[in-house]
Design a protein around this motif. Sequence first.
Motif, PDB file in Angstrom:
ATOM      1  N   GLY A 144      44.721  35.953  37.137  1.00  0.00           N
ATOM      2  CA  GLY A 144      44.330  36.604  35.894  1.00  0.00           C
ATOM      3  C   GLY A 144      45.376  37.558  35.368  1.00  0.00           C
ATOM      4  O   GLY A 144      45.743  37.527  34.188  1.00  0.00           O
ATOM      5  N   GLU A 145      45.882  38.425  36.241  1.00  0.00           N
ATOM      6  CA  GLU A 145      46.881  39.406  35.802  1.00  0.00           C
ATOM      7  C   GLU A 145      48.150  38.720  35.324  1.00  0.00           C
ATOM      8  O   GLU A 145      48.766  39.143  34.347  1.00  0.00           O
ATOM      9  N   ILE A 178      47.615  37.433  31.790  1.00  0.00           N
ATOM     10  CA  ILE A 178      47.586  38.535  30.822  1.00  0.00           C
ATOM     11  C   ILE A 178      49.005  39.014  30.532  1.00  0.00           C
ATOM     12  O   ILE A 178      49.379  39.234  29.371  1.00  0.00           O
ATOM     13  N   TRP A 233      41.196  44.027  34.953  1.00  0.00           N
ATOM     14  CA  TRP A 233      41.632  43.474  33.680  1.00  0.00           C
ATOM     15  C   TRP A 233      41.465  44.473  32.543  1.00  0.00           C
ATOM     16  O   TRP A 233      42.297  44.542  31.635  1.00  0.00           O
TER      17      TRP A 233
END
Length: 228
Positions: A22-23, A26, A64
């Motif tokens: 996820g990171e 992003i 997040w």
Amino acid sequence: MKHVKGRLDESILVCVYYGLNGERLIRRGHKIASMLDCPLYILSVDSKPLDTFDAEKSRYIEQWKNLSEELEVEKFILLDDEKRPIQKVISEVAKNYRISQIIVGQSAQSRWEEITKGSFLNVLLKEVPFVDFHIVAVQRPTEDEIYDTYEKGVRAYLIKENENFNVAFTCPKYVSIEGIFFKEIGTDFDNGIFKFTYNDKMHEVHITEGLVVDVKLLPEGFLSPLRQ
């Protein structure tokens, strides 16, 4: 500082789901948005209500959100208790925020992986024909990257106790699966990742307080050898 649409009239949406990628997605989206000087939005979707999230899901959401603030993302969008098909959700968000580019990750343990399959991609392209899609192949973290977040791996065993699947650090008397446990740095609990080999393939599951978080992530046929 929030961005306004630049001369290219672009807006980017990054779709994230739970996991270590996820990171990365992003930050990838932020890099592209910075180059285009355009707004960046982050979307996460879950079929369960927010107040039923387990510790792991809550931790990812918090991470997040913090990263979105750090990178001055236009908006972090969390849609919980969502029962609609994922393509309908993406389409609605894209229209509401006038998205021109969508970034999704190809991950072995993510719902977004479905987007990389031809049939689903065709459905999504028909649902959101006005957007450019970026399917990002996200590699698994290297051992060095794992050590940045987790302690050095130790030998461990996955065992079944009643309806739960636990991690043990001494060889049990009954049948178990042997693997390596990477404990999260800075926690007093047995939280982390259990990595093991099954049918000549490497697998991993997330562990929270000594328990396998999502049994469905265990490979098919894996559970049958585990007995009390």
